[in-house]
Design a protein around this motif. Structure first.
Motif, short mmCIF file in Angstrom:
data_model
loop_
_atom_site.label_atom_id
_atom_site.label_comp_id
_atom_site.label_asym_id
_atom_site.label_seq_id
_atom_site.Cartn_x
_atom_site.Cartn_y
_atom_site.Cartn_z
N UNK A 151 -15.41 -34.20 1.26
CA UNK A 151 -14.61 -33.15 0.62
C UNK A 151 -14.42 -33.40 -0.87
N UNK A 152 -14.68 -32.34 -1.67
CA UNK A 152 -14.40 -32.41 -3.09
C UNK A 152 -15.44 -33.09 -3.94
N UNK A 153 -16.58 -33.48 -3.35
CA UNK A 153 -17.57 -34.23 -4.14
C UNK A 153 -18.70 -33.36 -4.67
N UNK A 154 -19.31 -32.53 -3.87
CA UNK A 154 -20.59 -31.93 -4.20
C UNK A 154 -20.50 -30.72 -5.13
N UNK A 155 -19.34 -30.12 -5.27
CA UNK A 155 -19.22 -28.91 -6.08
C UNK A 155 -18.61 -29.21 -7.45
N UNK A 156 -18.96 -28.35 -8.41
CA UNK A 156 -18.42 -28.49 -9.77
C UNK A 156 -17.05 -27.81 -9.82
N UNK A 157 -16.07 -28.53 -10.34
CA UNK A 157 -14.69 -28.05 -10.33
C UNK A 157 -14.23 -27.73 -11.74
N UNK A 158 -13.29 -26.80 -11.83
CA UNK A 158 -12.71 -26.47 -13.13
C UNK A 158 -11.55 -27.42 -13.43
N UNK A 159 -10.83 -27.14 -14.49
CA UNK A 159 -9.76 -28.03 -14.91
C UNK A 159 -8.61 -28.11 -13.95
N UNK A 160 -8.51 -27.16 -13.00
CA UNK A 160 -7.43 -27.18 -12.01
C UNK A 160 -7.92 -27.72 -10.66
N UNK A 161 -9.22 -28.00 -10.58
CA UNK A 161 -9.77 -28.49 -9.32
C UNK A 161 -10.32 -27.41 -8.42
N UNK A 162 -10.41 -26.19 -8.92
CA UNK A 162 -11.02 -25.11 -8.14
C UNK A 162 -12.54 -25.14 -8.36
N UNK A 163 -13.28 -24.67 -7.37
CA UNK A 163 -14.73 -24.64 -7.47
C UNK A 163 -15.15 -23.60 -8.50
N UNK A 164 -16.01 -23.99 -9.43
CA UNK A 164 -16.55 -23.06 -10.41
C UNK A 164 -17.48 -22.07 -9.70
N UNK A 165 -17.48 -20.82 -10.20
CA UNK A 165 -18.28 -19.76 -9.55
C UNK A 165 -19.08 -18.95 -10.56
N UNK A 166 -19.50 -19.55 -11.66
CA UNK A 166 -20.23 -18.79 -12.68
C UNK A 166 -21.58 -18.31 -12.17
N UNK A 167 -22.10 -18.90 -11.09
CA UNK A 167 -23.36 -18.45 -10.49
C UNK A 167 -23.14 -17.32 -9.50
N UNK A 168 -21.91 -16.83 -9.40
CA UNK A 168 -21.48 -15.82 -8.43
C UNK A 168 -21.32 -16.40 -7.04
N UNK A 169 -21.47 -17.70 -6.91
CA UNK A 169 -21.24 -18.39 -5.65
C UNK A 169 -20.52 -19.70 -5.97
N UNK A 170 -20.50 -20.61 -5.01
CA UNK A 170 -19.80 -21.89 -5.19
C UNK A 170 -20.74 -22.89 -5.88
N UNK A 171 -20.47 -23.18 -7.14
CA UNK A 171 -21.41 -23.96 -7.95
C UNK A 171 -21.52 -25.40 -7.46
N UNK A 172 -22.76 -25.86 -7.29
CA UNK A 172 -23.01 -27.27 -7.00
C UNK A 172 -23.01 -28.07 -8.30
N UNK A 173 -22.73 -29.36 -8.17
CA UNK A 173 -22.66 -30.26 -9.33
C UNK A 173 -23.72 -31.33 -9.19
N UNK A 174 -24.96 -30.97 -9.54
CA UNK A 174 -26.04 -31.94 -9.42
C UNK A 174 -25.97 -33.04 -10.47
#
Length: 892
Positions: free
Chosen positions: A446-469
């Protein structure tokens, strides 16, 4: 935001001894240096900030984050550094299996800040060096017939992990959708504290059995201690609808069809020698009358000798090298069990479109079934290492190794046609995050694979749940999947969706892993695998905000290509993002101007920064990087393989639909067909990589739909019998199209805008000639920056002879020594693109007295008009008919 809120994660645990606190997280009216900081921990969750069971002291250092931490996390470079002492840092692995929070107290001891922490950085610090070397998922060992599986999962924050194993294995005759029933056997897994992996080794009897992972977590932020079940993120086999993972041995000969096993991979080609055809598995054969009904739209569709196979064979024979398949990995957006799918009635749709080609009932019917039909583009990843089950021929065929075999069959059939196979890869986002239905990654860590914003919410600039490669184990997923599809499916290339949301380092890691594959050790030459993608620059990562991005102009020396929107927009006009698609005419749509001419010339020269010519717009010397494209340079590449030239793709309107929207409604059909061929010529005769959208060569329409990802088979129709190009199937679905309906309706209702079979046949045959030109004239594929800079010129541009609707490109090989000459038969190629509807005569400076002739392909080709091209040697003057791409050659 309330300063005492553990559902937010405003601090970042980056290294075992370092927490970063952005200045924006410090409560108003306080200074970070005036507060006392602690790390609160609750091993079993349920943390109460006001009464934490344990707190570890943190010390605040002066200044910002130290290097190289700041370099790795540039968006946090200015954050306050908070340090754990050596004793606390040594407990980091233990603490991360519970709930952790950052607390800040003022001088009076009052709690003024309580926030959860984002933990990917510290997890990488603790584990990634060793975990990235582990084989995750299922690995097999032992001699043939006695192989046993080991299942390994990286779950460093889990308190306990079990493997749940089901006994039943469905037989090959079971065509029903199958999911295991009854209670599973619970098999404890063993943790390796060095890398955070859990593993267990089974027996030969585990083969083909279904399994799940059961993990005991303390869920971040909520603090709940709960058991979570998940499929394996590294699954290579799945049940129908991806409810369970399956223990599939990819080396089992049962899953190796003969055409895949015995057909050699097509010979390697240079990147710039590629002519790529982008297609959807379902599109290719779902309307193919020569394909058995049960195979249509499936992995097995090309196994039939239908019109699709014959069409691809003709393209390959003319010079097409590669078929790019839209996503074939396991995805969330299509029901895999055919018995559960719902389709709009085809006969009713056909009747409605005959009666009302601009009607709304068609789109209403399609939308009513959109979430249950068999069609979606597929940019909704679920399991990255397993083929999609909806492309199997039945529910039973989607189970376990059977879908593996059918996917391999498709690769084998394309290889048998001499075509290389490129897979569309989507590592920039997933459909779900946290504990939602398809959130396989967050369920495990939990909380590892996705890119999070400054509040800890998943970023969605791709229109979906952004991964953090940029997180190392997420990069490992990307690398492992790319290696697996090459080793185990023998694919030949990848196109990366929204590649700018990845780092250059990600792509270099993929490249290095592929380059290490050898025929001797792996059965494939990984160096022959080509990479390209969407190098767009936007979102939270824009401007290298979190890392050096894999975007246009930042891939120098990697050999990785990016799509060239500059050439696309110069040819089509305007932008694909224009609210009104009828405005902004381009070179092929009746609005060529000097700016478009300069942009097109840069694209024809491989998009190079340093290509030099006289600007048609200003008459002054200019280089590719100095030609403007909005606020960016038009030329951005240092080498031609970094540029993929195209005029349409699955996104946005098809080329035909663009012509319908932009040309006057009264434009004759013959002119429309010629403009379509001219547009394809700008791509096919360019020095970059050539890329076509499937059907562009046969005037394919999607009834003006600009975003047909969920528009069903009806609006994505692709009829290679050439009875119907797809135009006039009704107003397209409302999302993304509704505001355009007023301009679409009169067009769709106009029967004169629907090409005949003869029109489509002519367009196809002219397109085949373009492929033959590219194949037969190596001077159109110089392949090296130095050669292009030395040998490619635009001799008419910016001179008194120049005009914005005519481009003349000279590729001159006269200076080459015999051993360096690319074409022993020709010492030069002259490409003339005449976008004027009238015949044009152009004097070409420097060519007076030389002998040039129309290319043999066009002398014998399908276009009667181009044969009217004439060359006058004395003055060095060429005459080219209107709306024509003519290619002349100079004998060696």
């Amino acid at each position: 935001m309330h300063p005492l809120d553990l559902t937010l994660a405003r601090a970042h645990w980056l290294r075992r001894d370092l927490v970063a606190l952005p200045a924006t997280a410090v409560p108003a009216g306080h200074e970070a240096e005036d507060l006392r900081w602690t790390l609160a921990v609750a091993p079993d969750g349920g943390l109460d900030p006001a009464a934490a069971p344990e707190e570890l002291a943190l010390s605040l250092s002066e200044g910002a984050l130290p290097h190289p931490v700041a370099d790795a996390w540039p968006h946090l470079a200015a954050a306050h550094p908070l340090h754990l002492d050596a004793t606390g840092a040594a407990r980091a692995a233990e603490l991360l299996t519970g709930q952790v929070a950052l607390l800040g107290r003022d001088g009076a001891g009052e709690l003024v800040l309580a926030t959860s922490l984002q933990v990917p950085g510290v997890l990488d610090d603790l584990y990634a060096a060793r975990a990235t070397a582990r084989r995750l998922g299922v690995s097999w060992s032992g001699p043939p017939g006695q192989r046993v599986p080991t299942v390994t999962v990286w779950a460093p924050t889990a308190q306990h992990v079990d493997l749940l194993l089901w006994d039943e294995v469905p037989g090959p005759e079971d065509a029903r959708a199958w999911s295991p029933a009854g209670e599973p056997t619970v098999v404890p897994m063993t943790r390796d504290d060095d890398d955070g992996c859990w593993s267990v080794t089974g027996t030969q009897g585990w083969t083909d059995r279904s399994y799940l992972l059961e993990l005991l977590h303390v869920i971040p932020r909520t603090g709940r201690r709960q058991t979570v079940r998940s499929t394996d993120p590294w699954s290579v086999g799945l049940t129908v609808s991806s409810t369970h993972s399956v223990l599939v041995d990819l080396d089992d000969p049962r899953w190796a069809p003969s055409v895949w096993r015995e057909t050699p991979v097509p010979a390697p080609v240079r990147a710039v020698d590629q002519a790529i055809y982008e297609a959807h598995v379902r599109d290719l054969t779902r309307e193919d009358p020569g394909c058995p009904p049960q195979w249509r739209g499936s992995f097995l569709g090309l196994s039939a000798d239908g019109v699709a196979r014959r069409h691809l064979a003709a393209l390959a024979g003319a010079g097409l090298t590669s078929v790019h398949l839209l996503p074939v990995f396991d995805l969330t957006s299509v029901e895999e069990d055919p018995q559960q799918q719902e389709e709009a009635d085809r006969a009713t749709l056909e009747r409605l479109s005959r009666e009302a080609p601009a009607g709304t009932q068609q789109q209403a019917m399609v939308r009513a079934h959109a979430t249950r039909d068999a069609f979606n583009w597929g940019y909704d990843p679920w399991h990255f290492l397993t083929p999609e089950g909806s492309y199997a021929t039945s529910g039973g065929a989607a189970h376990g190794g059977r879908r593996v075999a059918q996917c391999r069959e498709l690769v084998g059939q394309l290889h048998a046609l001499g075509l290389r196979v490129v897979l569309d890869q989507v590592y920039n986002h997933t459909t779900d995050a946290w504990l939602h239905r398809a959130s396989v990654l967050d369920r495990v860590v939990p909380g590892y694979y996705h890119r999070l914003d400054g509040e800890g919410r998943v970023e969605t600039s791709t229109c979906c749940q952004n991964l953090a490669t940029e997180h190392l184990m997420c990069q490992k997923l990307m690398v492992d999947a790319c290696v697996l599809w090459v080793r185990q499916y023998r694919v030949d290339g990848y196109r990366f969706d929204l590649m700018g949301h990845h780092s250059r380092a990600n792509l270099e890691a993929v490249r290095a892993a592929l380059d290490a594959l050898t025929p001797e050790a792996d059965g494939v030459d990984g160096r022959a695998v080509h990479l390209y993608g969407e190098g767009w620059n936007f979102g939270e990562v824009a401007g290298n905000g979190r890392f050096v991005q894999a975007v246009q102009g930042q891939l120098d020396g990697t050999g990785i290509g990016t799509f060239n929107d500059r050439l696309r927009d110069a040819v089509r006009g305007g932008s694909v993002h224009d609210a009104d698609p009828t405005t902004g005419l381009g070179f092929a749509t009746g609005g060529a101007d000097a700016r478009h001419t300069d942009q097109l010339q840069v694209g024809l020269a491989g998009g190079l920064r340093d290509i030099a010519f006289l600007s048609q717009e200003t008459g002054r010397p200019v280089k590719g990087a100095e030609v403007a494209y909005g606020g960016a340079p038009c030329g951005y590449a240092v080498s031609p393989e970094e540029v993929v030239n195209y005029v349409d793709a699955h996104d946005n309107e098809t080329l035909w639909d663009t012509l319908v929207l932009k040309l006057p409604q009264s434009t004759p059909m013959a002119e429309r067909v010629r403009r379509s061929t001219l547009a394809l010529a700008t791509v096919t005769l360019s020095q970059g990589i050539s890329f076509w959208h499937a059907g562009a060569e046969v005037l394919r329409s999607k009834s003006l739909d600009r975003n047909s990802y969920a528009s069903g088979d009806w609006f994505n129709g692709f009829d290679l019998t050439l009875r119907d190009n797809g135009f006039g199937r009704g107003l397209p679905p409302e999302p993304d199209n509704g505001v355009r309906w007023s301009m679409m309706a009169p067009l769709l209702a106009d029967a004169s805008l629907r090409p005949s079979t003869a029109d489509m046949e002519l367009a196809r045959d002219c397109a085949l000639d373009l492929l033959r030109l590219r194949r037969d004239l190596p001077l159109l594929r110089l392949g090296e920056r130095e050669r292009i800079l030395r040998q490619v010129s635009f001799p008419v541009s910016g001179t008194p002879h120049g005009r914005p609707d005519v481009v003349v490109m000279l590729v001159d090989d006269r200076g080459a020594s015999p051993q360096d000459a690319l074409d022993p038969a020709h010492s030069g190629v002259l490409v003339v693109l005449n976008a004027s509807p009238l015949t044009v005569t152009q004097t070409v400076p420097g060519l007076a007295g030389q002998e040039w002739v129309l290319s043999e392909v066009q002398q014998r080709g399908a276009d009667d008009v181009v044969r009217q091209t004439a060359w006058e040697a004395g003055p060095g003057r060429v005459t080219v008919p209107g709306l024509t791409a003519a290619v002349l050659v100079r004998p060696a």
